[in-house]
Design a protein around this motif. Structure first.
Motif, mmCIF file in Angstrom:
data_model
loop_
_atom_site.group_PDB
_atom_site.id
_atom_site.type_symbol
_atom_site.label_atom_id
_atom_site.label_comp_id
_atom_site.label_asym_id
_atom_site.label_seq_id
_atom_site.Cartn_x
_atom_site.Cartn_y
_atom_site.Cartn_z
ATOM 1 N N ARG A 118 75.850 24.089 -68.179
ATOM 2 C CA ARG A 118 75.894 25.425 -68.062
ATOM 3 C C ARG A 118 77.000 25.981 -69.208
ATOM 4 N N TRP A 119 77.935 25.059 -69.498
ATOM 5 C CA TRP A 119 79.068 25.257 -70.499
ATOM 6 C C TRP A 119 78.255 25.453 -71.863
ATOM 7 N N GLY A 120 77.385 24.653 -72.257
ATOM 8 C CA GLY A 120 76.657 24.499 -73.363
ATOM 9 C C GLY A 120 75.791 25.660 -73.734
ATOM 10 N N HIS A 121 75.260 26.096 -72.475
ATOM 11 C CA HIS A 121 74.385 27.138 -72.349
ATOM 12 C C HIS A 121 75.163 28.606 -72.623
ATOM 13 N N ASN A 122 76.209 28.552 -72.054
ATOM 14 C CA ASN A 122 76.828 30.026 -72.003
ATOM 15 C C ASN A 122 77.728 30.177 -73.401
ATOM 16 N N LYS A 128 71.663 23.850 -76.527
ATOM 17 C CA LYS A 128 72.916 22.981 -76.511
ATOM 18 C C LYS A 128 72.862 22.322 -75.146
ATOM 19 N N HIS A 129 72.131 21.315 -74.835
ATOM 20 C CA HIS A 129 71.922 20.803 -73.570
ATOM 21 C C HIS A 129 71.834 19.384 -73.469
ATOM 22 N N ASP A 183 73.765 20.270 -80.891
ATOM 23 C CA ASP A 183 73.195 20.521 -79.756
ATOM 24 C C ASP A 183 73.572 19.491 -78.558
ATOM 25 N N THR A 184 74.610 18.768 -78.809
ATOM 26 C CA THR A 184 74.990 17.933 -77.860
ATOM 27 C C THR A 184 75.942 18.717 -76.942
ATOM 28 N N CYS A 185 75.862 18.812 -75.665
ATOM 29 C CA CYS A 185 76.830 19.492 -75.001
ATOM 30 C C CYS A 185 77.829 18.607 -74.381
ATOM 31 N N ALA A 186 77.555 17.216 -74.079
ATOM 32 C CA ALA A 186 78.490 16.299 -73.486
ATOM 33 C C ALA A 186 78.077 14.861 -73.889
ATOM 34 N N VAL A 187 79.206 14.204 -74.197
ATOM 35 C CA VAL A 187 78.970 12.808 -74.259
ATOM 36 C C VAL A 187 79.724 12.032 -72.976
ATOM 37 N N VAL A 188 79.135 11.187 -72.473
ATOM 38 C CA VAL A 188 79.508 10.757 -70.923
ATOM 39 C C VAL A 188 79.821 9.162 -71.287
ATOM 40 N N LEU A 189 81.060 8.846 -70.819
ATOM 41 C CA LEU A 189 81.463 7.355 -70.773
ATOM 42 C C LEU A 189 82.285 6.978 -69.627
ATOM 43 N N ALA A 268 89.113 26.682 -68.814
ATOM 44 C CA ALA A 268 88.092 27.316 -69.479
ATOM 45 C C ALA A 268 86.790 26.596 -69.214
ATOM 46 N N ILE A 269 86.704 25.527 -69.029
ATOM 47 C CA ILE A 269 85.287 25.172 -68.760
ATOM 48 C C ILE A 269 84.907 25.414 -67.535
ATOM 49 N N ALA A 270 85.853 25.423 -66.424
ATOM 50 C CA ALA A 270 85.640 25.389 -64.931
ATOM 51 C C ALA A 270 84.932 26.899 -64.776
ATOM 52 N N GLU A 271 85.407 28.046 -65.512
ATOM 53 C CA GLU A 271 85.049 29.286 -65.471
ATOM 54 C C GLU A 271 83.395 29.509 -65.526
ATOM 55 N N HIS A 272 82.740 28.412 -65.973
ATOM 56 C CA HIS A 272 81.286 28.627 -66.399
ATOM 57 C C HIS A 272 80.476 28.367 -65.127
ATOM 58 N N PHE A 273 81.111 27.636 -63.923
ATOM 59 C CA PHE A 273 80.691 27.593 -62.665
ATOM 60 C C PHE A 273 81.205 28.894 -61.689
ATOM 61 N N VAL A 274 80.428 30.053 -61.929
ATOM 62 C CA VAL A 274 80.800 31.114 -61.284
ATOM 63 C C VAL A 274 80.092 30.899 -59.667
ATOM 64 N N VAL A 275 80.403 31.981 -59.011
ATOM 65 C CA VAL A 275 80.182 31.864 -57.647
ATOM 66 C C VAL A 275 78.567 31.920 -57.486
ATOM 67 N N GLY A 276 78.439 30.959 -56.589
ATOM 68 C CA GLY A 276 76.763 30.493 -56.360
ATOM 69 C C GLY A 276 76.251 29.559 -57.576
ATOM 70 N N THR A 277 76.909 28.968 -58.462
ATOM 71 C CA THR A 277 76.200 27.991 -59.476
ATOM 72 C C THR A 277 76.080 26.805 -59.003
ATOM 73 N N HIS A 278 76.964 26.146 -58.102
ATOM 74 C CA HIS A 278 77.237 25.068 -57.442
ATOM 75 C C HIS A 278 77.850 24.691 -56.142
ATOM 76 N N GLY A 279 77.651 23.852 -55.486
ATOM 77 C CA GLY A 279 78.272 23.790 -54.285
ATOM 78 C C GLY A 279 78.133 22.423 -53.365
ATOM 79 N N SER A 280 78.847 22.380 -52.246
ATOM 80 C CA SER A 280 78.822 21.177 -51.443
ATOM 81 C C SER A 280 79.332 21.433 -49.985
ATOM 82 N N THR A 281 78.349 21.439 -48.929
ATOM 83 C CA THR A 281 78.739 21.650 -47.668
ATOM 84 C C THR A 281 79.998 21.037 -47.379
#
Length: 402
Positions: A118-122, A128-129, A183-189, A268-281
């Motif tokens: 979502r950060w890469g897209h925005n 950038k995915h 086009d790389t949005c993340a490297v995961v290690l 700054a990164i967290a702000e790309h998860f606006v209300v409704g984009t992700h969640g966990s009951t």
């Protein structure tokens, strides 16, 4: 000790995606477990690096009991005090400014990968995915996380793999440099590959990865589900190298046995998860957060963290001595209380046999693939439990070599 259910009932009522050992534990205290026949075991497995404070730690029991009499669940429609206290303490103790709570390592990683995309897209657009991860990595069992994890055995047979994911060998900076792009949005290690064989990354490698991420405006995501919460002798493994990620995931030891996970990141990164984009009951559940807060209070102290390294040296010396004595282990690697004893060429592929014989001798250990015996005991395991566990493991190896 009589029991109304036993191991055979698993095959009768449970989905067969696990193959449990032939004993059923019913009680634990510290680093000891007892099964249905009241047989005692020294636990050097730690629930796969989960039981940071051992079994039935009185402070965890107290925290759970206190919260159980107050509030169990309110959903994410509202927040709660234990979640806010725990998040505040995690922010104060780390690079992070924002926290998202879930229930498992897979869920924390799912959130991290979704946030990165979502950060890469925005910030740069839909192109950038790309996510780059390492072969032999492990990031969970959801469809997204097994796609990012570099082990085909966990993703094959579930239909088309999720696209936009590439894999490079662990600790191969040249391979990463060839794979990464704008086009790389993340490297995961994983700072310490756990399931992949208990392999710590070098500081030089992590610094080089950080530099490549910065060059290509990509996020660096550290999966610290197994290496975090004091396991390496620092609160999180990234603190060993000083290489700071953009997103970090934690679970396992975070709750000390109570299911909880967290994704940590910057504002700054967290702000790309606006209300409704992700969640966990259940994410941020008051019971889980109350227990995890108490675990964090205990683990994040010099006494516990310094003790991890002391225990590491004791156990490593014992394992190396066994390798010399029996010829079963060729080397011992790992960090803190996440250790891997590598099987020698003569005994290659027989880590499972060590695990089985150790159980028969009354000590619980793990595998990290067919060639590595993994130990992940309580961070506060008593010296007498270490000594007894090593004595029992030595007996198992003696039987193995005949």
């Amino acid at each position: 000790m009589s029991a109304t259910v036993g191991r055979s009932d698993f095959d009768r009522v449970m989905v067969p995606n696990y193959a449990p050992v032939n004993m059923v534990p019913v009680r634990g205290a510290g680093s000891r477990l007892w099964d249905q026949q009241d047989r005692e075991y020294v636990d050097l497995a730690g629930g796969i690096a989960v039981n940071a404070l051992g079994h039935a730690h009185p402070a965890m029991i107290e925290a759970l009991n206190e919260q159980a009499h107050k509030l169990w669940h309110v959903s994410n429609i509202m927040t709660n005090e234990p979640a806010l206290r725990l998040a505040d303490k995690l922010v104060r103790a780390t690079f992070a400014e924002r926290v998202f709570f879930a229930n498992s390592g897979a869920e924390a990683n799912e959130a991290a990968f979704k946030l990165a995309r979502r950060w890469g897209h925005n910030t740069c657009g839909a192109q950038k995915h790309q996510i780059i991860a390492c072969t032999n990595s492990f990031h969970g069992r959801s469809l997204f996380t097994v796609s990012v994890g570099g082990q085909p055995k966990y993703s094959e047979g579930f239909g088309p793999a999720m696209g936009g994911i590439s894999h490079v060998p662990y600790q191969d900076i040249a391979a990463l440099e060839a794979a990464i792009s704008d086009d790389t949005c993340a490297v995961v290690l994983e700072p310490v590959q756990g399931e992949g064989g208990v392999i710590p990354a070098s500081t030089e490698y992590l610094r080089a990865v950080r530099a490549l991420c910065d060059k290509h405006h990509a996020l660096l995501v550290f999966d610290e589900v197994q290496s975090g919460m004091g396991r390496t002798g620092k609160l999180f493994a990234y603190m060993q190298s000083g290489v700071v990620p953009d997103i970090l995931t934690s679970a396992k030891s975070l709750g000390g046995g109570f299911p909880i996970s967290a994704m940590l990141t910057t504002a700054a990164i967290a702000e790309h998860f606006v209300v409704g984009t992700h969640g966990s009951t259940y994410g941020g559940n008051p019971l889980a957060c109350a227990v995890a807060e108490r675990v964090l209070d205990i683990v994040n102290t010099p006494a516990v963290l310094d003790g991890v390294q002391q225990r590491h040296e004791t156990i490593r010396a014992e394992l190396e001595q066994m390798g010399t004595e029996f010829g079963v282990f060729s080397s011992v690697r790992g960090s803190g209380l996440l250790l891997g004893a590598v099987m020698s060429d003569t005994f290659k592929g027989r880590a499972k046999d060590v695990q089985a014989l150790a159980q028969e001798e009354g000590v619980l250990v793990l595998q990290a693939g067919p060639d590595v015996v993994r130990l992940a005991p309580s961070l506060i395991i008593e010296q007498e439990d270490i000594a007894e566990g090593m004595t029992r493991l030595r007996a198992a190896l003696r039987r193995m070599v005949g």
